[in-house]
Design an enzyme around this catalytic site. Structure first.
Site, PDB file in Angstrom:
ATOM      1  N   ASN A  74      -1.451 -11.378 -41.542  1.00 26.40           N
ATOM      2  CA  ASN A  74      -2.733 -10.825 -41.970  1.00 26.40           C
ATOM      3  C   ASN A  74      -3.539 -11.808 -42.808  1.00 26.40           C
ATOM      4  O   ASN A  74      -4.720 -12.061 -42.541  1.00 26.40           O
ATOM      5  CB  ASN A  74      -2.520  -9.538 -42.776  1.00 26.40           C
ATOM      6  CG  ASN A  74      -1.811  -8.465 -41.975  1.00 26.40           C
ATOM      7  OD1 ASN A  74      -0.591  -8.493 -41.872  1.00 26.40           O
ATOM      8  ND2 ASN A  74      -2.558  -7.530 -41.411  1.00 26.40           N
TER       9      ASN A  74
ATOM     10  N   THR B 101      -9.518  -6.121 -36.440  1.00 25.76           N
ATOM     11  CA  THR B 101      -9.335  -5.791 -35.027  1.00 25.76           C
ATOM     12  C   THR B 101     -10.648  -5.337 -34.415  1.00 25.76           C
ATOM     13  O   THR B 101     -10.943  -5.613 -33.252  1.00 25.76           O
ATOM     14  CB  THR B 101      -8.283  -4.674 -34.859  1.00 25.76           C
ATOM     15  OG1 THR B 101      -7.046  -5.110 -35.408  1.00 25.76           O
ATOM     16  CG2 THR B 101      -8.097  -4.314 -33.394  1.00 25.76           C
TER      17      THR B 101
ATOM     18  N   HIS C 215     -28.924   7.771  11.276  1.00 28.55           N
ATOM     19  CA  HIS C 215     -28.327   9.120  11.307  1.00 28.55           C
ATOM     20  C   HIS C 215     -27.136   9.196  12.261  1.00 28.55           C
ATOM     21  O   HIS C 215     -26.841  10.262  12.812  1.00 28.55           O
ATOM     22  CB  HIS C 215     -29.373  10.171  11.722  1.00 28.55           C
ATOM     23  CG  HIS C 215     -30.605  10.170  10.890  1.00 28.55           C
ATOM     24  ND1 HIS C 215     -30.712  10.859   9.709  1.00 28.55           N
ATOM     25  CD2 HIS C 215     -31.805   9.535  11.073  1.00 28.55           C
ATOM     26  CE1 HIS C 215     -31.919  10.668   9.192  1.00 28.55           C
ATOM     27  NE2 HIS C 215     -32.588   9.858   9.985  1.00 28.55           N
TER      28      HIS C 215
ATOM     29  N   SER D  41       0.958  -0.197  14.439  1.00 34.06           N
ATOM     30  CA  SER D  41       1.675   1.074  14.505  1.00 34.06           C
ATOM     31  C   SER D  41       3.165   0.836  14.708  1.00 34.06           C
ATOM     32  O   SER D  41       3.564  -0.111  15.391  1.00 34.06           O
ATOM     33  CB  SER D  41       1.134   1.937  15.639  1.00 34.06           C
ATOM     34  OG  SER D  41       1.913   3.097  15.831  1.00 34.06           O
TER      35      SER D  41
ATOM     36  N   LYS E 272      -1.185  -1.544  19.286  1.00 33.72           N
ATOM     37  CA  LYS E 272      -2.281  -1.009  18.477  1.00 33.72           C
ATOM     38  C   LYS E 272      -2.640  -1.987  17.360  1.00 33.72           C
ATOM     39  O   LYS E 272      -1.769  -2.516  16.678  1.00 33.72           O
ATOM     40  CB  LYS E 272      -1.882   0.333  17.878  1.00 33.72           C
ATOM     41  CG  LYS E 272      -3.038   1.170  17.335  1.00 33.72           C
ATOM     42  CD  LYS E 272      -2.546   2.575  16.993  1.00 33.72           C
ATOM     43  CE  LYS E 272      -3.703   3.506  16.663  1.00 33.72           C
ATOM     44  NZ  LYS E 272      -4.366   3.134  15.416  1.00 33.72           N
TER      45      LYS E 272
ATOM     46  N   ASN F  90      -5.020  -2.249  13.930  1.00 31.78           N
ATOM     47  CA  ASN F  90      -5.789  -1.464  12.967  1.00 31.78           C
ATOM     48  C   ASN F  90      -6.603  -2.361  12.030  1.00 31.78           C
ATOM     49  O   ASN F  90      -6.231  -3.513  11.794  1.00 31.78           O
ATOM     50  CB  ASN F  90      -4.848  -0.583  12.127  1.00 31.78           C
ATOM     51  CG  ASN F  90      -4.198   0.506  12.953  1.00 31.78           C
ATOM     52  OD1 ASN F  90      -4.760   0.949  13.956  1.00 31.78           O
ATOM     53  ND2 ASN F  90      -3.018   0.939  12.543  1.00 31.78           N
TER      54      ASN F  90
ATOM     55  N   GLU G 258      -9.144  -1.427   5.322  1.00 31.59           N
ATOM     56  CA  GLU G 258      -8.530  -0.294   4.643  1.00 31.59           C
ATOM     57  C   GLU G 258      -8.098  -0.680   3.227  1.00 31.59           C
ATOM     58  O   GLU G 258      -8.258   0.110   2.283  1.00 31.59           O
ATOM     59  CB  GLU G 258      -7.361   0.223   5.470  1.00 31.59           C
ATOM     60  CG  GLU G 258      -7.819   0.912   6.753  1.00 31.59           C
ATOM     61  CD  GLU G 258      -6.696   1.178   7.731  1.00 31.59           C
ATOM     62  OE1 GLU G 258      -5.533   0.832   7.405  1.00 31.59           O
ATOM     63  OE2 GLU G 258      -6.967   1.732   8.812  1.00 31.59           O
TER      64      GLU G 258
END
Length: 453
Positions: free
Chosen positions: A124, A133, A181, A311, A317, A319, A324
């Site tokens: 200190n 602090t 849209h 997969s 497959k 991905n 992700e």
């Protein structure tokens, strides 16, 4: 276990003999055995640099002896050069000011100085001299945040911008269906669409750089409540000068330390910009995810790199795994934004007592986004290819090409022709030629997607 016994105002404490910390750190470990989230390494690194700069300043202003100041600096350098990470074990779930972490740093410096240099330092009275602090923790937090932004996040964003620049130029003349849209709209080039993505990143980069300039204003010197009690004259500015020399940076002293201690608005503002970046990132990668869907039953207008099998049961497959992972990062950042927003609102009176969780969350967001963008750029974005056959097929089959006819034959008649084409499953051109509204040559001249972009 071999221990040493130390004492403080509350009594004696048993500390493992191989640990450099003292009573405050040990009491924190015993009183807050909560979860696993430790104080981030960048914050500890910045805290050590603050102690080094303050020691220099206290020496220059005549309130700390040359011997003690020099050994504090040598010890800080030693902590930076060698791996002492295990000596900073405290969790973020502690006092909201971060006092135990400040004392952890003070105690480790004092104990290491005694072991390595034979000099007695009081955690200190010497290492924490002229400090609280309440001003050193936010100062260390802001330094660590700025450095992580400069060294990690900004280069990652710049890398993405460079890749998007290259894709934009490469796809300048690749026409495709525009969509609004989630419905077919008038044509656009793939390069134009990518230019929108690039512009989002450029905006985020500028916003982050601007927000970071405010975080560079450090509240050091405010000590306990902002008044600067127990600091020598000229202390605040001198500490910042020393910090800039050590860090090779351009930090400044915050004008109003009462704001600096009681509010973390600058940090919240910076995280808000990072949060905005995350919203744009999620929009962009979701677009890519949809465009790459398929390959037989989706859009399949973009082809993403095949990094690994997608997969455990479906052979062949692929991905969008990088997308992700980055999506989950964005979700985490959105949650961090909520946490930091609430935490900043809790600055009661002269101190915000949610600083550890603020520091943890913003540093996590910075590192997650930087790492996520680098991985996505290297393993997905830079390897994306355009599926020209599918792009052309969708474009030529779009009924919204009829928009080019509206100024010539009128909105109502153009709408009727588009409806007829939709209901009969014919192309717009087939319906127009059967209707006799114009010749094939006129149609080809007017309904040219490359002219409509």
């Amino acid at each position: 276990m071999d221990i040493r016994i130390e004492s403080d105002a509350l009594g004696t404490v048993n500390i493992p003999i191989d640990k450099l910390w003292g009573t405050s750190t040990q009491r924190c470990l015993e009183n807050f055995p909560i979860s696993t989230e430790r104080m981030p390494e960048p914050l500890i690194t910045a805290y050590i640099q603050v102690k080094r700069a303050v020691a220099r300043t206290n020496q220059a202003l005549g309130v700390l002896s040359d011997q003690k100041a020099e050994v504090i600096e040598k010890t800080c350098q030693l902590l930076q050069e060698e791996d002492y990470g295990e000596q900073f074990p405290l969790k973020i779930w502690q006092t909201g000011s971060g006092t135990q972490t400040n004392m952890n740093v003070n105690e480790v410096i004092a104990q290491l100085a005694k072991r390595e240099f034979g000099i007695d330092l009081h955690p200190n009275d010497d290492v924490n001299k002229s400090q609280s602090t309440n001003d050193t923790f936010p100062t260390a937090m802001q330094i660590s945040v700025v450095k992580e932004v400069e060294n990690q996040l900004i280069p990652a964003i710049e890398g993405i911008i460079q890749t998007l620049d290259e894709l934009e130029e490469h796809w300048t003349n690749v026409s495709k269906v525009g969509r609004t849209h989630l419905q077919d709209a008038t044509p656009i080039t793939l390069g134009q669409e990518v230019s929108g993505w690039r512009s989002m990143f450029c905006y985020s980069l500028e916003s982050i750089q601007q927000a970071a300039t405010y975080v560079k204003q450090l509240p050091i010197g405010g000590t306990a409540v902002g008044t600067g009690l127990n600091t020598p004259e000229g202390y605040r500015n001198q500490v910042v000068v020393q910090l800039n020399q050590i860090l090779d940076s351009d930090f400044t002293a915050q004008v109003n330390t009462f704001q600096g201690l009681s509010s973390k608005d600058y940090v919240l503002d910076l995280h808000s910009v990072i949060n905005t970046l995350a919203t744009n990132v999620l929009k962009i990668i979701n677009d890519i995810r949809l465009y790459a869907s398929g390959p037989r039953a989706g859009y399949h207008e973009l082809i993403i790199p095949a990094n690994e099998p997608g997969s455990s049961i479906m052979p062949g497959k692929i991905n969008p795994t990088q997308i992700e992972a980055l999506s989950m990062i964005c979700a985490q950042i959105f949650g961090n934004q909520t946490t930091i927003s609430f935490a900043n609102s809790q600055g009661n009176f002269q101190l915000n007592a949610y600083m550890p969780v603020i520091a943890y969350n913003i540093l996590q967001s910075i590192r997650l986004m930087a790492d996520g963008l680098r991985s996505f750029n290297k393993r997905c974005l830079s390897g994306i290819e355009a599926n020209h056959e599918q792009l052309t097929k969708h474009l030529n089959n779009s009924l919204m090409l009829v928009t080019a006819l509206a100024p010539i034959i009128g909105y109502d008649r153009a709408s009727a022709l588009a409806k007829q084409a939709y209901e009969t499953g014919k192309t717009l051109k087939e319906v127009v030629l059967v209707d006799g509204v114009m010749s094939e040559e006129e149609f080809d001249e007017i309904v040219d997607p490359d002219k409509m972009v």
